[in-house]
Design a protein around this motif. Structure first.
Motif, PDB file in Angstrom:
ATOM      1  N   MET A 201      13.745  13.888 -10.633  1.00 34.64           N
ATOM      2  CA  MET A 201      12.865  14.047  -9.482  1.00 34.64           C
ATOM      3  C   MET A 201      12.815  12.745  -8.686  1.00 34.64           C
ATOM      4  SD  MET A 201       8.834  15.170  -9.357  1.00 34.64           S
ATOM      5  CE  MET A 201       9.193  16.805  -9.986  1.00 34.64           C
ATOM      6  N   ASP A 202      12.839  12.849  -7.367  1.00 33.84           N
ATOM      7  CA  ASP A 202      12.790  11.679  -6.494  1.00 33.84           C
ATOM      8  C   ASP A 202      11.339  11.280  -6.262  1.00 33.84           C
ATOM      9  OD1 ASP A 202      13.158   9.683  -4.694  1.00 33.84           O
ATOM     10  OD2 ASP A 202      13.966  10.947  -3.094  1.00 33.84           O
ATOM     11  N   PHE A 203      10.967  10.087  -6.740  1.00 36.57           N
ATOM     12  CA  PHE A 203       9.601   9.617  -6.582  1.00 36.57           C
ATOM     13  C   PHE A 203       9.452   8.646  -5.410  1.00 36.57           C
ATOM     14  CE2 PHE A 203       9.573  10.827 -11.117  1.00 36.57           C
ATOM     15  CZ  PHE A 203       8.522  11.720 -11.085  1.00 36.57           C
ATOM     16  N   ASN A 204      10.508   8.469  -4.634  1.00 37.12           N
ATOM     17  CA  ASN A 204      10.421   7.596  -3.476  1.00 37.12           C
ATOM     18  C   ASN A 204       9.642   8.279  -2.361  1.00 37.12           C
ATOM     19  OD1 ASN A 204      12.021   5.444  -4.533  1.00 37.12           O
ATOM     20  ND2 ASN A 204      13.859   6.685  -4.156  1.00 37.12           N
ATOM     21  N   LEU A 205       8.874   7.479  -1.620  1.00 39.62           N
ATOM     22  CA  LEU A 205       8.118   8.023  -0.503  1.00 39.62           C
ATOM     23  C   LEU A 205       9.062   8.360   0.645  1.00 39.62           C
ATOM     24  CD1 LEU A 205       5.060   5.575  -0.397  1.00 39.62           C
ATOM     25  CD2 LEU A 205       5.186   7.824  -1.476  1.00 39.62           C
ATOM     26  N   THR A 206       8.707   9.379   1.412  1.00 37.75           N
ATOM     27  CA  THR A 206       9.485   9.715   2.592  1.00 37.75           C
ATOM     28  C   THR A 206       9.254   8.666   3.675  1.00 37.75           C
ATOM     29  OG1 THR A 206       7.734  11.041   3.606  1.00 37.75           O
ATOM     30  CG2 THR A 206       9.207  12.161   2.048  1.00 37.75           C
ATOM     31  N   GLN A 207      10.079   8.695   4.678  1.00 40.43           N
ATOM     32  CA  GLN A 207       9.928   7.740   5.779  1.00 40.43           C
ATOM     33  C   GLN A 207       8.580   7.920   6.461  1.00 40.43           C
ATOM     34  OE1 GLN A 207      13.051   7.934   8.698  1.00 40.43           O
ATOM     35  NE2 GLN A 207      12.272   6.206   9.877  1.00 40.43           N
ATOM     36  N   GLU A 208       8.175   9.176   6.634  1.00 41.24           N
ATOM     37  CA  GLU A 208       6.886   9.437   7.275  1.00 41.24           C
ATOM     38  C   GLU A 208       5.725   8.903   6.441  1.00 41.24           C
ATOM     39  OE1 GLU A 208       9.250  11.633   6.821  1.00 41.24           O
ATOM     40  OE2 GLU A 208       9.907  12.150   8.859  1.00 41.24           O
ATOM     41  N   GLN A 209       5.793   9.079   5.115  1.00 39.99           N
ATOM     42  CA  GLN A 209       4.738   8.575   4.240  1.00 39.99           C
ATOM     43  C   GLN A 209       4.676   7.051   4.277  1.00 39.99           C
ATOM     44  OE1 GLN A 209       6.094  10.468   0.645  1.00 39.99           O
ATOM     45  NE2 GLN A 209       4.681  12.199   0.841  1.00 39.99           N
ATOM     46  N   GLN A 210       5.826   6.401   4.284  1.00 39.20           N
ATOM     47  CA  GLN A 210       5.864   4.946   4.358  1.00 39.20           C
ATOM     48  C   GLN A 210       5.269   4.450   5.669  1.00 39.20           C
ATOM     49  OE1 GLN A 210      10.027   4.123   3.772  1.00 39.20           O
ATOM     50  NE2 GLN A 210       9.908   4.203   1.546  1.00 39.20           N
ATOM     51  N   GLN A 211       5.581   5.119   6.751  1.00 39.79           N
ATOM     52  CA  GLN A 211       5.053   4.717   8.057  1.00 39.79           C
ATOM     53  C   GLN A 211       3.543   4.907   8.117  1.00 39.79           C
ATOM     54  OE1 GLN A 211       7.419   7.184  10.684  1.00 39.79           O
ATOM     55  NE2 GLN A 211       9.054   5.655  10.847  1.00 39.79           N
ATOM     56  N   PHE A 212       3.065   5.998   7.534  1.00 40.14           N
ATOM     57  CA  PHE A 212       1.624   6.258   7.519  1.00 40.14           C
ATOM     58  C   PHE A 212       0.916   5.168   6.716  1.00 40.14           C
ATOM     59  CE2 PHE A 212      -2.299   8.433   7.462  1.00 40.14           C
ATOM     60  CZ  PHE A 212      -2.227   9.481   8.359  1.00 40.14           C
ATOM     61  N   ALA A 213       1.476   4.827   5.557  1.00 40.98           N
ATOM     62  CA  ALA A 213       0.886   3.780   4.721  1.00 40.98           C
ATOM     63  C   ALA A 213       0.860   2.448   5.449  1.00 40.98           C
ATOM     64  CB  ALA A 213       1.670   3.662   3.414  1.00 40.98           C
ATOM     65  N   GLU A 214       1.934   2.130   6.119  1.00 39.09           N
ATOM     66  CA  GLU A 214       2.007   0.859   6.842  1.00 39.09           C
ATOM     67  C   GLU A 214       1.005   0.817   7.987  1.00 39.09           C
ATOM     68  OE1 GLU A 214       6.072   0.686   7.985  1.00 39.09           O
ATOM     69  OE2 GLU A 214       6.804   0.271   5.953  1.00 39.09           O
ATOM     70  N   ALA A 215       0.799   1.948   8.653  1.00 40.80           N
ATOM     71  CA  ALA A 215      -0.165   1.990   9.756  1.00 40.80           C
ATOM     72  C   ALA A 215      -1.584   1.741   9.255  1.00 40.80           C
ATOM     73  CB  ALA A 215      -0.083   3.343  10.467  1.00 40.80           C
ATOM     74  N   ILE A 216      -1.942   2.373   8.143  1.00 36.13           N
ATOM     75  CA  ILE A 216      -3.282   2.169   7.581  1.00 36.13           C
ATOM     76  C   ILE A 216      -3.442   0.738   7.076  1.00 36.13           C
ATOM     77  CG2 ILE A 216      -4.840   2.839   5.714  1.00 36.13           C
ATOM     78  CD1 ILE A 216      -3.823   5.663   5.997  1.00 36.13           C
ATOM     79  N   ARG A 217      -2.386   0.176   6.485  1.00 33.61           N
ATOM     80  CA  ARG A 217      -2.471  -1.203   5.984  1.00 33.61           C
ATOM     81  C   ARG A 217      -2.647  -2.186   7.140  1.00 33.61           C
ATOM     82  NH1 ARG A 217       1.833  -3.301   1.597  1.00 33.61           N
ATOM     83  NH2 ARG A 217       1.267  -1.223   0.824  1.00 33.61           N
ATOM     84  N   ARG A 218      -1.911  -1.975   8.225  1.00 35.22           N
ATOM     85  CA  ARG A 218      -2.066  -2.861   9.393  1.00 35.22           C
ATOM     86  C   ARG A 218      -3.469  -2.774   9.961  1.00 35.22           C
ATOM     87  NH1 ARG A 218       3.187  -0.922  10.693  1.00 35.22           N
ATOM     88  NH2 ARG A 218       2.260   0.570  12.145  1.00 35.22           N
ATOM     89  N   TRP A 219      -3.996  -1.543  10.030  1.00 29.32           N
ATOM     90  CA  TRP A 219      -5.364  -1.379  10.534  1.00 29.32           C
ATOM     91  C   TRP A 219      -6.368  -2.101   9.649  1.00 29.32           C
ATOM     92  CZ3 TRP A 219      -9.069   1.352   7.582  1.00 29.32           C
ATOM     93  CH2 TRP A 219     -10.338   1.425   8.174  1.00 29.32           C
ATOM     94  N   ALA A 220      -6.234  -1.940   8.339  1.00 27.72           N
ATOM     95  CA  ALA A 220      -7.182  -2.559   7.418  1.00 27.72           C
ATOM     96  C   ALA A 220      -7.109  -4.078   7.488  1.00 27.72           C
ATOM     97  CB  ALA A 220      -6.909  -2.076   5.989  1.00 27.72           C
ATOM     98  N   GLU A 221      -5.893  -4.618   7.560  1.00 27.51           N
ATOM     99  CA  GLU A 221      -5.748  -6.073   7.629  1.00 27.51           C
ATOM    100  C   GLU A 221      -6.333  -6.636   8.911  1.00 27.51           C
ATOM    101  OE1 GLU A 221      -1.570  -6.578   7.178  1.00 27.51           O
ATOM    102  OE2 GLU A 221      -1.602  -6.415   4.981  1.00 27.51           O
ATOM    103  N   LYS A 222      -6.234  -5.870   9.989  1.00 30.58           N
ATOM    104  CA  LYS A 222      -6.700  -6.356  11.296  1.00 30.58           C
ATOM    105  C   LYS A 222      -8.190  -6.105  11.499  1.00 30.58           C
ATOM    106  CE  LYS A 222      -5.793  -5.757  16.262  1.00 30.58           C
ATOM    107  NZ  LYS A 222      -7.096  -5.194  16.658  1.00 30.58           N
TER     108      LYS A 222
END
Length: 379
Positions: free
Chosen positions: A1-22
């Motif tokens: 089974m592939d446990f890697n996140l999809t590109q969309e999931q990675q982008q969503f995570a990065e967006a929330i992380r940028r918001w939280a850091e800022k």
């Protein structure tokens, strides 16, 4: 089974992380905690703009129809940044509405960030047994009248609407005769006592005094609320497991950074091999917990009820063990500073401790796991 996140999931995570850091740094968080409301309307609006509130909502109600794995990504980022907004409570309640296939208008408002929800399920005598209910629902010509008290309702005082479990028949601990209702938090007879929990969140004790609800507010089939209640609880467990992983990542990173900067005998204490071994153990605990959180997110929607219960309990128990170990080690490695509110690590430890105690602690889920059919002890 592939446990890697999809590109969309990675982008969503990065967006929330940028918001939280800022916009949701440690100082901003402390200011929100000390405010009278204990939450931030601005932060909630920004989460809605990012699409976080719409993620698990069906497309027909204006959402993205995200899976529990998608939600795992969001909860990890919120955990990493110690976000204390009523996201968890709202998403658990929204899942209950989704599974009951009712009140689509409320789901639309949740997706748009216009409503916050909470689940009022626990009572003072019930411990972690959600079927232990003394709150009553008495049928009358206008629907049902609810009487009783729910305790430690996470963000119950901030919610616009509540999911409430009540009993119409049977004994206190029967799994039959249970109803779930959607109740307007401002209804006559709803009395909420708001307070802060040890991790900075808000909770409320809520008393229902002759609260009238319409028949349309009954969720699921009459007298068959247990299956819906049980599934909702497991979904909550899945979200908590995911949040805990984000917290473990953050607390491990903070501890490693501390070991690199804190000096003793003229060298960073991270040079000491015994402390390196501790960090290695903390990392291994986190990775094992991550695997179980991923499995929980995959299996929480399984049509096999026994498999769902078994997997979710295994995950909660293992993650509870890891959370306690990592939290305690982090505090010890920080020394006395590890328990002061000046450092994020103390807040992370408190939140991990609260997660371990929420929706069933480690002992509760070990017992639940063992109680599932086909459990066998190896010789």
């Amino acid at each position: 089974m592939d446990f890697n996140l999809t590109q969309e999931q990675q982008q969503f995570a990065e967006a929330i992380r940028r918001w939280a850091e800022k916009d949701y740094g440690f100082e901003q968080r402390k200011h929100i905690i000390s405010s009278a409301e204990g939450v931030s309307k601005k932060a909630w609006s920004e989460l809605a703009e990012l699409g976080a509130t719409a993620l698990p909502i069906p497309e027909d109600q204006g959402g993205f129809n995200g899976s529990a794995v998608d939600m795992m990504v969001v909860m990890q980022e919120l955990g990493r940044s110690l976000v204390i907004e009523p996201y968890f409570a709202t998403m658990v309640a929204a899942e209950c509405l989704k599974q009951s296939k009712a009140h689509f208008d409320v789901l639309e408002q949740v997706a748009a960030g216009e409503k916050q929800l909470a689940v009022a399920l626990d009572e003072k005598q019930s411990r972690y047994d959600l079927f232990d209910i003394t709150t009553t629902a008495t049928a009358n010509q206008d629907g049902f009248v609810i009487n009783g008290t729910k305790t430690v309702v996470l963000h119950g005082a901030q919610a616009d609407m509540l999911i409430v479990s009540a009993r119409s028949s049977g004994n206190q601990r029967d799994k039959s005769g249970i109803h779930l209702f959607l109740v307007d938090a401002k209804s006559a007879g709803v009395h909420r006592t708001d307070y802060r929990t040890i991790d900075g969140y808000r909770a409320a004790d809520i008393r229902f005094d002759k609260v009238q609800v319409a028949p349309i507010n009954l969720l699921g089939d009459e007298n068959k609320g247990w299956d819906l209640l049980d599934a909702t609880g497991d979904y909550g467990v899945s979200l908590l497991c995911s949040e805990a992983i984000g917290l473990m990542e953050a607390i491990n990173a903070a501890t490693l950074d501390y070991l690199k900067t804190r000096q003793q005998f003229g060298v960073p204490i991270g040079k000491f091999q015994v402390l390196q071994h501790r960090m290695a153990d903390m990392f291994m605990e986190m990775e094992q917990a991550r695997s179980m959180a991923t499995l929980a997110a995959v299996k929480v929607s399984s049509p096999n009820t026994e498999e769902r219960r078994r997997t979710l309990s295994a995950a909660k128990a293992r993650i509870g063990q890891a959370a306690r170990y990592i939290g305690q080690q982090a505090v010890q490695l920080h020394g006395g500073m590890g328990v002061t509110n000046e450092l994020p690590v103390a807040h992370m430890f408190k939140r991990l401790t609260t997660i371990e105690l929420s929706f069933g602690d480690t002992d509760h889920h070990l017992a639940r796991f063992v109680a599932q059919p086909d459990f066998k002890v190896s010789a």
